[in-house]
Write a protein that holds these residues in place. Sequence first.
Motif, short mmCIF file in Angstrom:
data_model
loop_
_atom_site.label_atom_id
_atom_site.label_comp_id
_atom_site.label_asym_id
_atom_site.label_seq_id
_atom_site.Cartn_x
_atom_site.Cartn_y
_atom_site.Cartn_z
N TYR A 73 87.19 18.28 54.56
CA TYR A 73 87.91 17.25 55.33
C TYR A 73 87.38 15.86 54.96
CZ TYR A 73 89.76 14.59 59.24
OH TYR A 73 90.38 13.64 59.99
N ASP A 74 86.06 15.71 54.89
CA ASP A 74 85.48 14.41 54.54
C ASP A 74 85.75 14.04 53.09
OD1 ASP A 74 84.55 13.85 57.07
OD2 ASP A 74 82.52 14.60 56.69
N VAL A 75 85.81 15.03 52.21
CA VAL A 75 86.14 14.75 50.81
C VAL A 75 87.53 14.10 50.72
CG1 VAL A 75 86.70 15.84 48.58
CG2 VAL A 75 84.64 16.52 49.82
N ALA A 76 88.44 14.50 51.61
CA ALA A 76 89.81 14.00 51.58
C ALA A 76 89.99 12.66 52.32
CB ALA A 76 90.75 15.04 52.18
N ALA A 77 88.91 12.06 52.80
CA ALA A 77 89.01 10.81 53.57
C ALA A 77 89.70 9.69 52.78
CB ALA A 77 87.62 10.34 54.02
N ASP A 116 91.32 26.65 44.54
CA ASP A 116 90.32 26.31 45.54
C ASP A 116 89.55 27.57 45.92
OD1 ASP A 116 88.78 25.47 47.65
OD2 ASP A 116 90.45 24.92 48.94
N LEU A 117 88.33 27.65 45.48
CA LEU A 117 87.50 28.82 45.79
C LEU A 117 86.53 28.55 46.93
CD1 LEU A 117 86.71 29.94 42.13
CD2 LEU A 117 88.46 30.84 43.67
N THR A 118 86.70 27.42 47.63
CA THR A 118 85.77 27.09 48.71
C THR A 118 86.12 27.79 50.01
OG1 THR A 118 87.00 25.16 49.53
CG2 THR A 118 85.43 24.78 47.73
N GLY A 119 87.39 28.13 50.19
CA GLY A 119 87.82 28.72 51.45
C GLY A 119 87.95 27.70 52.57
N GLU A 120 87.86 26.42 52.24
CA GLU A 120 87.96 25.36 53.25
C GLU A 120 89.24 24.56 53.05
OE1 GLU A 120 84.70 22.79 54.24
OE2 GLU A 120 83.36 24.06 53.09
N SER A 121 89.80 24.09 54.14
CA SER A 121 90.98 23.23 54.08
C SER A 121 90.58 21.80 54.38
CB SER A 121 92.03 23.69 55.10
OG SER A 121 93.06 22.73 55.18
N PRO A 122 91.08 20.83 53.59
CA PRO A 122 90.80 19.43 53.90
C PRO A 122 91.55 18.94 55.13
CG PRO A 122 92.23 19.60 51.99
CD PRO A 122 91.82 20.99 52.35
N LEU A 123 92.41 19.79 55.71
CA LEU A 123 93.15 19.41 56.91
C LEU A 123 92.39 19.74 58.19
CD1 LEU A 123 96.68 20.68 55.83
CD2 LEU A 123 95.72 18.38 55.61
N VAL A 124 91.27 20.45 58.06
CA VAL A 124 90.49 20.86 59.23
C VAL A 124 89.27 19.96 59.33
CG1 VAL A 124 89.16 22.72 60.26
CG2 VAL A 124 91.25 23.24 59.00
N GLY A 125 89.10 19.31 60.47
CA GLY A 125 87.95 18.43 60.63
C GLY A 125 87.74 18.08 62.08
N PRO A 126 86.52 17.67 62.42
CA PRO A 126 86.19 17.38 63.81
C PRO A 126 86.83 16.12 64.36
CG PRO A 126 84.36 16.82 62.39
CD PRO A 126 85.41 17.47 61.52
N THR A 127 87.09 15.15 63.50
CA THR A 127 87.69 13.89 63.96
C THR A 127 88.71 13.45 62.94
OG1 THR A 127 86.03 12.57 62.80
CG2 THR A 127 85.57 13.12 65.11
N MET A 128 89.60 12.62 63.37
CA MET A 128 90.61 12.07 62.48
C MET A 128 90.22 10.64 62.12
SD MET A 128 92.76 14.40 62.05
CE MET A 128 93.49 15.86 62.73
N LEU A 129 90.58 10.21 60.92
CA LEU A 129 90.26 8.86 60.47
C LEU A 129 91.07 7.83 61.26
CD1 LEU A 129 88.66 7.22 58.38
CD2 LEU A 129 90.57 7.49 56.82
N PHE A 130 92.30 8.19 61.63
CA PHE A 130 93.18 7.31 62.37
C PHE A 130 93.70 8.05 63.59
CE2 PHE A 130 93.13 5.75 58.08
CZ PHE A 130 93.03 4.38 58.24
#
Length: 141
Positions: A73-77, A116-130
């Motif tokens: 999620y932070d990578v996609a900021a 994507d072999l990480t198994g993580e989605s950049p859409l999942v995160g604790p807070t939103m930027l906006f």
Amino acid sequence: MSRVAIILGSNCESVSDRMEVEKVIPYEEISGFPQAPVKVPGHALEVLVGSLDGTEALCYSGRYHRYQGISAYDVAALVRHAYHAGCDTLIITTGAAALTDELSAGSLMAVTDQVDLTGESPLVGPTMLFPDDVPFVDMCG
């Protein structure tokens, strides 16, 4: 008017050299941007605001990586930031390893997919930027 965002990978700063820069903003001054515990050489971690060949542009000099200890999620900021800044075109550069003997250093190629072999989605995160961010992407348009 079109606005382009360019996210530069390692040692791709020659792209930013072509910009007419009006403002430089260090990432640490942008609310909601992650602070990676590990710095990567060749990444200035700043946004250049200006134009490139007459087109409004934001140039992100350096990007985040999962191996820096931050979430997908932070990578996609940077992508979320570019979207909210009104960018309708996104270009991401990278220093890719040689895939064939037909490509030499500095060759231009298009990466059309990735695994994507990480198994993580950049859409999942604790807070939103906006505040109006939602963890869903309209894939219909």
